[in-house]
Design a protein around this motif. Structure first.
Motif, short mmCIF file in Angstrom:
data_model
loop_
_atom_site.label_atom_id
_atom_site.label_comp_id
_atom_site.label_asym_id
_atom_site.label_seq_id
_atom_site.Cartn_x
_atom_site.Cartn_y
_atom_site.Cartn_z
N UNK A 36 0.81 -1.22 0.00
CA UNK A 36 0.00 0.00 0.00
C UNK A 36 0.84 1.27 0.00
N UNK A 37 2.18 1.13 -0.09
CA UNK A 37 3.06 2.30 -0.10
C UNK A 37 3.51 2.54 -1.54
N UNK A 67 2.23 7.13 21.58
CA UNK A 67 1.37 7.77 20.57
C UNK A 67 1.28 9.27 20.80
N UNK A 68 1.33 9.69 22.07
CA UNK A 68 1.31 11.11 22.42
C UNK A 68 2.50 11.85 21.80
N UNK A 69 3.64 11.14 21.71
CA UNK A 69 4.87 11.78 21.24
C UNK A 69 5.28 11.37 19.83
N UNK A 70 4.49 10.53 19.17
CA UNK A 70 4.96 9.86 17.96
C UNK A 70 5.31 10.83 16.84
N UNK A 71 4.44 11.77 16.55
CA UNK A 71 4.74 12.72 15.46
C UNK A 71 6.00 13.51 15.75
N UNK A 98 3.47 1.85 12.43
CA UNK A 98 4.08 1.54 11.14
C UNK A 98 3.53 2.45 10.05
N UNK A 99 2.21 2.64 10.03
CA UNK A 99 1.60 3.52 9.03
C UNK A 99 2.08 4.96 9.21
N UNK A 100 2.13 5.42 10.45
CA UNK A 100 2.60 6.77 10.72
C UNK A 100 4.06 6.92 10.31
N UNK A 101 4.86 5.90 10.56
CA UNK A 101 6.27 5.95 10.15
C UNK A 101 6.40 6.08 8.64
N UNK A 102 5.52 5.41 7.90
CA UNK A 102 5.56 5.50 6.44
C UNK A 102 5.32 6.93 5.97
N UNK A 103 4.49 7.67 6.69
CA UNK A 103 4.26 9.08 6.34
C UNK A 103 5.55 9.89 6.41
N UNK A 104 6.46 9.47 7.28
CA UNK A 104 7.73 10.17 7.47
C UNK A 104 8.90 9.44 6.78
N UNK A 105 8.59 8.41 5.98
CA UNK A 105 9.60 7.61 5.29
C UNK A 105 10.60 7.02 6.27
N UNK A 133 4.25 -7.37 6.34
CA UNK A 133 5.34 -6.68 5.63
C UNK A 133 5.07 -6.59 4.14
N UNK A 134 4.22 -7.48 3.61
CA UNK A 134 3.87 -7.36 2.20
C UNK A 134 3.07 -6.07 1.96
N UNK A 135 2.15 -5.78 2.87
CA UNK A 135 1.29 -4.61 2.73
C UNK A 135 2.01 -3.34 3.12
#
Length: 702
Positions: free
Chosen positions: A291-292, A424-428, A470-477, A492-494
């Protein structure tokens, strides 16, 4: 290239139709689905005309529902299809994967409730996957799973390779026993952990590997685990039937669903060759495609770390020993006395950068760099780290600039201490910090009990978090290597930025009392079925007391075995885990770690027996070079290794890293010999593996 052949069967009346059959593409596996007289769905699986899974029930029990999704069903539709596709993973054990199965979707209606579900079966040549589907409908929208009643009925008292069923950890050594002996051996199989909770003395975890007396290999697992809770298995001893056992939340419920929704796939692999189980891609194929869109930033990594010296107790994560407790934002570390053992300091990290750069590594992990380690564990503390504030002796800017000048990427470390809400509070902010300072990957950790209190590592709430991160990390590469998280199930496939997981008993336990010498001959059949493991191999000094006189642990492996792990324990994320000074003592053996690839064009499982040995050959992607690894259990053995996987007509040079004649994992683990030999596809190598030993071979075209 994608080819799909579909045939659709819609049945108008099902008054007398209760049983349906489905064959695998090669016809060796046969599935029988049957609806019993009371409307209970069941299935049976056979392999080469022998029953592997006897008649087993399907269904789900709902909270506050007198009927639940257990029986009183009628078949209203059956559709069948065939699917055949070849796809290319972003990284993996091979450059292309075939996804070939026959499918049957059975629609089941409960007339009294006016609601329906679909049970979807996919039969591959190597096994079966099935799941429950809940289409959008008026009478089944929001619902809570009290229990899943999926059964796996065994046909005999098989030999099993198992670890205790647990809601919070997989970090156990494996026990080999008959199914009937699990209860008797359960307490003996337990070892301490930072967070653990067993539910039954007949409970075990997937991936569960078994072998029958007739020589069949059976593996039970799950795929595409998301928005649901992890499945353990509980054995009903009288019938030798495993029943699904989902991880509960703080009030005992198993999953909260909103239609449309699906369960994870329940998987059963069967073969008369152990190597087929290791080579299977069924788990991956049951997950959704990538999905990336842009995956150019996702790259396999070979790394080193300021880590093992803390694990062994030689150094510390803490900056100071002066503080009984820490409150972030209020504690002034500049007014404390450094303890002198804090490893994550600028000068020491530069030494690691120099060594990693000199020997061609990609990245360096540093743990203990950020404030808060003095009281991070054991206090059920919510606000434990902020993931951006360094200790006074760790200069983020200076280290990053120095690493960049040496062509080394820094790998971030985020230990959450189980405080998921705080993470999650600090993730971004934490990911933005990584982007700012050039960190392209993160090792996250979830040591200790989960906060919110009462939740578990493998419950639906935590599983939703792991995927969110993992999805949030993808936003930041950013690539994610999650430790103590739920075991992988092919996601890991998705989301290919999920580049690694620990989620099992890794090398660190060799410094916590040791693991069984055959541990690494079982992990590929169990934990690695769902995805790669950041096992952290490459330990050359087996006597831990030489690093820390107060630690008498021993690494139960030979050096040759440690080298082989880079091939047998597949991962696109491979660490050289030992200290640079130990590698300097054995630079000729260290050469294999420098040479071995982390991304592969082809993989061939040449021989295997769970608990005894595994031999694997892999071709490095975009090269003509091959690497072979063999890990051996307790009994010394000889291998006659045919090199017929090499390209015909070409000549290669094989460098063989083998156990010395007197090598032994306990008494002489550092005894090895290195030899070279000209080879071709017609060559056969005669090799010996010591107890707890093995061999590693690099094969380079000449």
């Amino acid at each position: 290239m994608k080819t799909i052949f579909i045939s659709l069967l819609t049945l108008i009346t099902f008054a007398n139709l209760h049983a349906q059959k489905l064959s695998s593409p090669n016809t060796e596996l046969q599935l029988k689905f049957e609806l019993k007289k009371d409307g209970t769905p069941t299935y049976t699986l056979s392999y080469k005309d022998k029953t592997v899974i006897a008649e087993s029930k399907l269904g789900l029990e709902l909270v506050n529902d007198d009927t639940s999704l257990l029986n009183t069903f009628e078949i209203t539709d059956i559709s069948t299809s065939t699917f055949d596709q070849t796809w290319s993973p972003v990284w993996g054990e091979q450059s292309s994967i075939r996804n070939h199965y026959n499918e049957m979707a059975v629609t089941l209606l409960q007339p009294s409730k006016d609601r329906y579900i679909i049970v979807r079966f996919r039969l591959f040549n190597e096994g079966l996957g099935f799941r429950y589907e809940f289409p959008k409908q008026e009478k089944l929208t929001y619902f809570v799973i009290k229990d899943e009643h999926t059964e796996f009925a065994m046909t005999a008292d098989h030999t099993a390779f198992w670890i205790p069923g647990d809601y919070d950890t997989q970090e156990y050594d494996y026990t080999t026993s008959k199914l009937s002996e699990i209860n008797e051996l359960f307490d003996e199989a337990l070892t301490g952990n930072a967070s653990q909770e067993q539910f039954s003395k007949t409970g075990v975890q997937t991936s569960l590997m078994m072998k029958t007396s007739e020589g069949l290999y059976i593996n039970l697992h799950e795929a595409a685990l998301k928005e649901y809770s992890l499945m353990n298995l509980n054995l009903d001893e009288p019938t030798l039937t495993f029943k699904s056992w989902l991880t509960p939340d703080a009030i005992g419920n198993k999953a909260y669903l909103q239609a449309p929704a699906v369960s994870p796939w329940r998987t059963i692999m069967v073969s008369d060759a152990a190597t087929d189980i290791l080579a299977s891609n069924m788990n991956l194929n049951l997950n959704e495609p990538n999905k990336i869109d842009d995956t150019s930033w996702i790259k396999p990594i070979k790394y080193m770390g300021v880590w093992w010296e803390m694990i062994t107790g030689k150094s510390s994560w803490n900056y100071t020993d002066d503080l009984p407790s820490v409150k972030l934002g209020e504690t002034d570390y500049t007014k404390t006395k450094p303890n002198g053992t804090h490893a994550a300091n600028t000068a020491h990290v530069k030494e690691y950068i120099d060594f990693a750069s000199k020997h061609g590594f990609d990245a360096l992990l540093v743990e203990g760099w950020n404030e808060g380690w003095e009281d991070w564990f054991g206090h059920s503390k919510d606000y434990v780290f902020d993931f951006v504030t360094p200790y006074p002796d760790f200069d983020v800017v200076e280290i990053q600039n120095y690493a960049a000048s040496k062509n080394i990427k820094m790998m971030m470390h985020h230990e959450t201490s189980g405080a998921i809400r705080n993470y999650e509070r600090h993730l971004d902010t934490a990911y933005q910090f990584m982007n700012k300072f050039g960190y392209t990957s993160v090792k996250s950790g979830y040591v200790g009990d989960i906060i919110p209190r009462g939740e578990h590592h493998y419950g639906q709430w935590a599983i939703n978090h792991y995927l969110y991160a993992v999805k949030k990390a993808a936003d930041y590469k950013i690539m994610v290597n999650a430790h103590e998280a739920v075991r992988p199930t092919g996601l890991r496939r998705t989301y290919p930025n999920l580049i690694g997981n620990e989620s099992a008993r890794g090398t660190e336990f060799q410094a916590f009392g040791g693991s069984k010498p055959n541990h690494v001959t079982i992990l590929p059949f169990t934990r690695l079925i769902g995805g790669p493991m950041d096992y952290t191999p490459g330990i050359f000094e087996m006597d831990i007391s030489k690093l820390n006189p107060d630690n008498n642990s021993h690494v139960n492996s030979t050096i040759a075995n440690q080298l082989a792990l880079y091939v047998t324990m597949y991962s696109p994320l491979q660490m050289a885990a030992d200290l640079p000074e130990n590698y300097k003592r054995f630079m000729d053996a260290f050469q294999f770690i420098k040479d071995v690839a982390v991304d592969w064009e082809e993989s061939h499982y040449l021989e295997a027996e769970p608990g005894e040995y595994i031999t694997v050959a892999r071709k490095a992607k975009n090269t003509s070079s091959w690497f072979v690894g063999n890990v051996n259990g307790i009994t010394p053995r000889k291998t006659s290794l045919k090199l017929d996987f090499l390209e015909d007509g070409k000549t290669y040079e094989a460098t063989i890293y083998a156990d010395a004649k007197d090598a032994h994992y306990k008494t002489n683990p550092q005894a090895y010999k290195i030899s070279t030999k000209k080879v071709s596809s017609k060559s056969t190598l005669k090799l010996k593996s010591a107890s707890g030993g093995g061999f590693a071979i690099s094969i380079i075209e000449k």
